[in-house]
Design an enzyme around this catalytic site. Structure first.
Site, PDB file in Angstrom:
ATOM      1  CE  LYS A 122     -13.061  -3.907  33.270  1.00 27.58           C
ATOM      2  NZ  LYS A 122     -14.440  -4.334  33.086  1.00 27.58           N
TER       3      LYS A 122
HETATM    4  C1  E4P Z   1     -16.745  -1.780  32.649  1.00 27.92           C
HETATM    5  O1  E4P Z   1     -15.788  -2.340  32.213  1.00 27.92           O
HETATM    6  C2  E4P Z   1     -17.650  -2.346  33.624  1.00 27.92           C
HETATM    7  O2  E4P Z   1     -17.632  -3.726  33.447  1.00 27.92           O
HETATM    8  C3  E4P Z   1     -19.070  -1.918  33.443  1.00 27.92           C
HETATM    9  O3  E4P Z   1     -19.204  -0.987  32.384  1.00 27.92           O
HETATM   10  C4  E4P Z   1     -19.768  -1.508  34.682  1.00 27.92           C
HETATM   11  O4  E4P Z   1     -21.088  -1.178  34.349  1.00 27.92           O
HETATM   12  P1  E4P Z   1     -22.274  -1.111  35.413  1.00 27.92           P
HETATM   13  O5  E4P Z   1     -22.103   0.146  36.198  1.00 27.92           O
HETATM   14  O6  E4P Z   1     -23.504  -1.099  34.581  1.00 27.92           O
HETATM   15  O7  E4P Z   1     -22.147  -2.333  36.271  1.00 27.92           O
END
Ligand code: E4P
Length: 218
Positions: free
Chosen positions: A88
């Protein structure tokens, strides 16, 4: 549509996997820190533990570096951990260059922190396997997160990009349903939003009636 769970919590990952509908896991530094994981060895071990829970499911492991050389170094080490790992990478200039490098090497990537269609277009051009538009965070500031999913979907269809749309920052079961209507390839969600899809008051009422009537046949 693929269902990913957005957590680094092993018990929740196991619970989602046991439901039989789990296709993968996404994590981020905040979710890892929430589990109390500290230090490089513990981080790497935790990713392997997650991979071992999800069969062949993809597991997004995020780099912590923000410069090209270190993103490459970190990403290669993460990819070497397990065949399920998807590296990522944040949507920044060095991240974009790293995604191109990883694509050429056959290392799968998830371009994260996507908040505009332009960012999603660049990530697809660079060869990202997934893009993660954060729809909940867009809704949080009073914009329309779902509109962004639609825009990205249309752009990718125009040019037949292989990059999959991984709708992230899911806040509720309606987000999941709307993403399915639009045709997002993947939704990554907290466990509660997935299990909320199970519920309907008429199911509960109907089942109570069936149980009561079944007793009459004993
Ligand atoms: C995606 O990969 C992120 O880790 C995540 O969905 C972020 O979500 P949040 O806005 O609830 O922190």
């Amino acid at each position: 549509m693929k269902f990913f769970i957005d957590t680094a919590n092993l018990a929740q990952i196991q619970e989602a996997y046991d439901l039989g509908i789990l296709d993968g896991v996404t994590t981020n530094p905040s979710l890892m820190a929430k589990e109390g994981i500290k230090g490089q060895n513990a981080i790497l071990k935790h990713y392997v533990d997650i991979c071992n829970l999800v069969g062949e499911g993809d597991v997004s492991a995020e780099v912590l570096s923000v410069d090209y050389q270190n993103i490459i170094k970190e990403g290669e080490a993460l990819a070497d951990l397990h065949s399920n790992i998807v590296v990522k990478v944040p949507m920044i200039k060095d991240g974009l260059k790293a995604i191109k490098y990883f694509a050429n090497k056959g290392i799968r990537t998830n371009c994260t922190l996507i908040f505009s269609a332009g960012q999603a277009l660049l990530a697809a051009k660079a060869g990202a396997s997934y893009v993660s538009p954060f729809l909940g965070r867009i809704d949080d500031i009073g914009w329309d997160g779902m509109k962004l999913i639609e825009e990205i979907k249309n752009i990718y269809l125009n040019y037949d990009f292989d990059t999959e749309i991984l709708a992230a920052s899911i806040r509720n079961p309606i987000h999941i349903l709307k993403c399915a209507e639009i045709g997002a390839d993947v939704v990554t969600s907290p466990l509660a939003s997935i299990t909320a899809l199970l519920n309907h008051p008429l199911t509960d009422k109907g089942l109570a009636q069936f149980i009561a009537d079944a007793k009459k046949m004993e």
